[in-house]
Design a protein around this motif. Structure first.
Motif, PDB file in Angstrom:
ATOM      1  N   TYR A  55       6.890  91.687  15.378  1.00  0.00           N
ATOM      2  CA  TYR A  55       7.032  90.245  15.625  1.00  0.00           C
ATOM      3  C   TYR A  55       5.755  89.499  15.258  1.00  0.00           C
ATOM      4  O   TYR A  55       5.818  88.403  14.653  1.00  0.00           O
ATOM      5  CB  TYR A  55       7.384  89.973  17.088  1.00  0.00           C
ATOM      6  CG  TYR A  55       7.323  88.496  17.417  1.00  0.00           C
ATOM      7  CD1 TYR A  55       8.315  87.633  16.974  1.00  0.00           C
ATOM      8  CD2 TYR A  55       6.234  87.957  18.097  1.00  0.00           C
ATOM      9  CE1 TYR A  55       8.237  86.268  17.219  1.00  0.00           C
ATOM     10  CE2 TYR A  55       6.152  86.597  18.354  1.00  0.00           C
ATOM     11  CZ  TYR A  55       7.152  85.767  17.911  1.00  0.00           C
ATOM     12  OH  TYR A  55       7.072  84.410  18.138  1.00  0.00           O
ATOM     13  N   THR A 104      14.862  85.786  14.515  1.00  0.00           N
ATOM     14  CA  THR A 104      15.412  84.428  14.459  1.00  0.00           C
ATOM     15  C   THR A 104      16.312  84.157  15.663  1.00  0.00           C
ATOM     16  O   THR A 104      16.622  83.000  15.957  1.00  0.00           O
ATOM     17  CB  THR A 104      16.215  84.186  13.174  1.00  0.00           C
ATOM     18  OG1 THR A 104      17.371  85.040  13.162  1.00  0.00           O
ATOM     19  CG2 THR A 104      15.366  84.462  11.938  1.00  0.00           C
ATOM     20  N   THR A 118       4.599  84.029   9.138  1.00  0.00           N
ATOM     21  CA  THR A 118       5.290  83.359   8.030  1.00  0.00           C
ATOM     22  C   THR A 118       6.611  82.726   8.464  1.00  0.00           C
ATOM     23  O   THR A 118       7.405  82.314   7.621  1.00  0.00           O
ATOM     24  CB  THR A 118       5.557  84.351   6.882  1.00  0.00           C
ATOM     25  OG1 THR A 118       6.264  85.484   7.395  1.00  0.00           O
ATOM     26  CG2 THR A 118       4.243  84.828   6.267  1.00  0.00           C
ATOM     27  N   HIS A 119       6.837  82.630   9.775  1.00  0.00           N
ATOM     28  CA  HIS A 119       8.098  82.074  10.267  1.00  0.00           C
ATOM     29  C   HIS A 119       7.874  81.066  11.394  1.00  0.00           C
ATOM     30  O   HIS A 119       8.676  80.986  12.337  1.00  0.00           O
ATOM     31  CB  HIS A 119       9.029  83.197  10.730  1.00  0.00           C
ATOM     32  CG  HIS A 119       9.560  84.030   9.609  1.00  0.00           C
ATOM     33  ND1 HIS A 119       8.848  85.090   9.071  1.00  0.00           N
ATOM     34  CD2 HIS A 119      10.722  83.952   8.903  1.00  0.00           C
ATOM     35  CE1 HIS A 119       9.550  85.637   8.104  1.00  0.00           C
ATOM     36  NE2 HIS A 119      10.684  84.974   7.970  1.00  0.00           N
ATOM     37  N   ASN A 120       6.807  80.285  11.294  1.00  0.00           N
ATOM     38  CA  ASN A 120       6.553  79.191  12.233  1.00  0.00           C
ATOM     39  C   ASN A 120       6.688  79.638  13.686  1.00  0.00           C
ATOM     40  O   ASN A 120       7.305  78.962  14.515  1.00  0.00           O
ATOM     41  CB  ASN A 120       7.506  78.015  11.964  1.00  0.00           C
ATOM     42  CG  ASN A 120       7.082  76.760  12.710  1.00  0.00           C
ATOM     43  OD1 ASN A 120       5.894  76.454  12.813  1.00  0.00           O
ATOM     44  ND2 ASN A 120       8.046  76.028  13.249  1.00  0.00           N
ATOM     45  N   SER A 121       6.093  80.783  13.995  1.00  0.00           N
ATOM     46  CA  SER A 121       6.213  81.339  15.340  1.00  0.00           C
ATOM     47  C   SER A 121       4.865  81.848  15.824  1.00  0.00           C
ATOM     48  O   SER A 121       3.899  81.936  15.057  1.00  0.00           O
ATOM     49  CB  SER A 121       7.263  82.457  15.358  1.00  0.00           C
ATOM     50  OG  SER A 121       8.540  81.937  15.042  1.00  0.00           O
ATOM     51  N   ALA A 178       1.740  81.744  12.917  1.00  0.00           N
ATOM     52  CA  ALA A 178       1.669  80.655  11.942  1.00  0.00           C
ATOM     53  C   ALA A 178       0.668  79.596  12.402  1.00  0.00           C
ATOM     54  O   ALA A 178       0.486  79.377  13.606  1.00  0.00           O
ATOM     55  CB  ALA A 178       3.047  80.032  11.761  1.00  0.00           C
ATOM     56  N   ASP A 183      16.300  90.978  15.377  1.00  0.00           N
ATOM     57  CA  ASP A 183      16.356  89.826  14.479  1.00  0.00           C
ATOM     58  C   ASP A 183      15.633  88.692  15.187  1.00  0.00           C
ATOM     59  O   ASP A 183      16.178  88.045  16.086  1.00  0.00           O
ATOM     60  CB  ASP A 183      17.813  89.443  14.201  1.00  0.00           C
ATOM     61  CG  ASP A 183      17.945  88.179  13.350  1.00  0.00           C
ATOM     62  OD1 ASP A 183      16.897  87.604  12.953  1.00  0.00           O
ATOM     63  OD2 ASP A 183      19.089  87.768  13.092  1.00  0.00           O
ATOM     64  N   TRP A 228       5.694  89.000  11.549  1.00  0.00           N
ATOM     65  CA  TRP A 228       6.760  88.090  11.162  1.00  0.00           C
ATOM     66  C   TRP A 228       6.411  86.655  11.537  1.00  0.00           C
ATOM     67  O   TRP A 228       6.675  85.711  10.783  1.00  0.00           O
ATOM     68  CB  TRP A 228       8.048  88.523  11.859  1.00  0.00           C
ATOM     69  CG  TRP A 228       9.251  87.682  11.593  1.00  0.00           C
ATOM     70  CD1 TRP A 228      10.153  87.821  10.581  1.00  0.00           C
ATOM     71  CD2 TRP A 228       9.727  86.567  12.385  1.00  0.00           C
ATOM     72  NE1 TRP A 228      11.155  86.868  10.680  1.00  0.00           N
ATOM     73  CE2 TRP A 228      10.901  86.093  11.774  1.00  0.00           C
ATOM     74  CE3 TRP A 228       9.257  85.946  13.538  1.00  0.00           C
ATOM     75  CZ2 TRP A 228      11.629  85.015  12.290  1.00  0.00           C
ATOM     76  CZ3 TRP A 228       9.971  84.869  14.057  1.00  0.00           C
ATOM     77  CH2 TRP A 228      11.141  84.417  13.432  1.00  0.00           C
ATOM     78  N   ASP A 255       8.923  77.335  16.256  1.00  0.00           N
ATOM     79  CA  ASP A 255      10.323  77.706  16.463  1.00  0.00           C
ATOM     80  C   ASP A 255      10.455  78.715  17.605  1.00  0.00           C
ATOM     81  O   ASP A 255      11.415  78.653  18.379  1.00  0.00           O
ATOM     82  CB  ASP A 255      10.915  78.303  15.186  1.00  0.00           C
ATOM     83  CG  ASP A 255      11.015  77.296  14.058  1.00  0.00           C
ATOM     84  OD1 ASP A 255      11.140  76.084  14.347  1.00  0.00           O
ATOM     85  OD2 ASP A 255      10.965  77.706  12.883  1.00  0.00           O
TER      86      ASP A 255
END
Length: 290
Positions: free
Chosen positions: A214, A179, A220-223, A247, A177, A217, A45
């Protein structure tokens, strides 16, 4: 002894077939842990790449001056044979962004490269997003050569007329954020934070303070976070420190030879894009994914 020879032959056959094998020794027994390389790069992502300056691999790897770099490496895929393309700085930034040095051989400014193919344009044309974030840049969309501790020579996306000004932002706009990050972000620290004018310890602290949140994060957030250097300290070897954190990453040290074009090709592959320039002849990195 026979068992060992059979195992060695078996492992060699699997390597030839493109399968990674690892020998696991338990007492007097040897078994093969078979780990096929991934067929594709994960479709992340978000990918964030940060580039530091002018340090050879051995100045960072295991150095007490770079505790965070090494802590991060212990959570990452670390490349022990990663290389820059050339010297000095600017052509390496251009190479990683566009698949070639585009005739740039020095740090002179401005390097106006017109509408030549580049990663930012590829992403935008594919319906994805790209943003470059530069620390100490005085204003968003800035095209000047320098201001304070900012240098355009480390900001390759501004050199291409087909990358919109809206993709050229100050690092202060890097979102808290995560995302809200673009599909791909390039981050350029200023001339002190990137270790060019200041110490390894300064850059180490900057990386921890600015991007560790980051990195954690991303897992666990496909990054993904890519940390690398533009070039080494000026040697003919040009070996640099490079890690992939996030990830799907199989933590460990990887000895295959990679360079800036390999990294570009891997980013492109994550988004289903073809290789441009010299990246087209590179295979994306596949063995680090789970």
């Amino acid at each position: 002894m026979i068992r060992k020879r059979i195992f060695a032959a078996f492992a060699a056959t699997l390597v030839t077939a493109g399968v990674v094998t690892t020998a696991v020794v338990t007492g007097s027994e040897e078994t093969a842990a078979i780990q096929p390389a991934a067929a594709t790069v994960p479709a992340f992502d978000h990918i964030v790449l940060v580039m530091f300056e002018n340090k050879k691999y051995s100045s960072i790897n295991g150095s007490s001056s770079a505790p965070y770099f090494n802590t991060l490496a212990s959570q990452s895929a670390k490349f022990t044979n990663s290389f820059a393309i050339t010297h000095p700085s600017q052509p390496n930034y251009v190479a990683l962004f566009s698949g070639g040095t585009q005739g740039v051989t020095d740090d002179s400014c401005p390097a106006n490269l017109g509408s030549k193919p580049n990663l930012g344009r590829q992403l935008i044309d594919a319906g994805k997003t790209f943003t470059g974030y530069s620390e100490a840049m005085p204003s968003d969309g800035y095209t000047g050569c320098s201001s304070g501790t900012y240098r355009r020579k480390h900001n390759s996306w501004v050199d291409f007329s087909n990358v919109p000004a809206a993709s050229n932002l100050r690092f202060s706009k890097f979102p808290t954020d995560f995302t809200q990050l673009p599909s791909v972000a390039f981050v350029t620290p200023d001339m002190c934070s990137d270790m060019h004018d200041c110490s390894i310890g300064t850059g180490d602290t900057w990386l921890k303070n600015k991007l560790d949140a980051y990195a954690q994060w991303a897992k666990t957030h496909n990054s993904l976070l890519i940390v690398t250097f533009d070039e080494d300290s000026g040697t003919s070897v040009n070996q640099i420190f490079t890690t992939f954190t996030g990830a799907h990453v199989k933590v460990g040290s990887y000895s295959e030879s990679i360079n800036h074009y390999t990294v570009l090709r891997t980013i492109e592959a994550s988004h289903g894009l073809p290789g441009i320039g010299n990246a087209a002849s590179k295979s994306p990195i596949l063995d680090i994914w789970q």
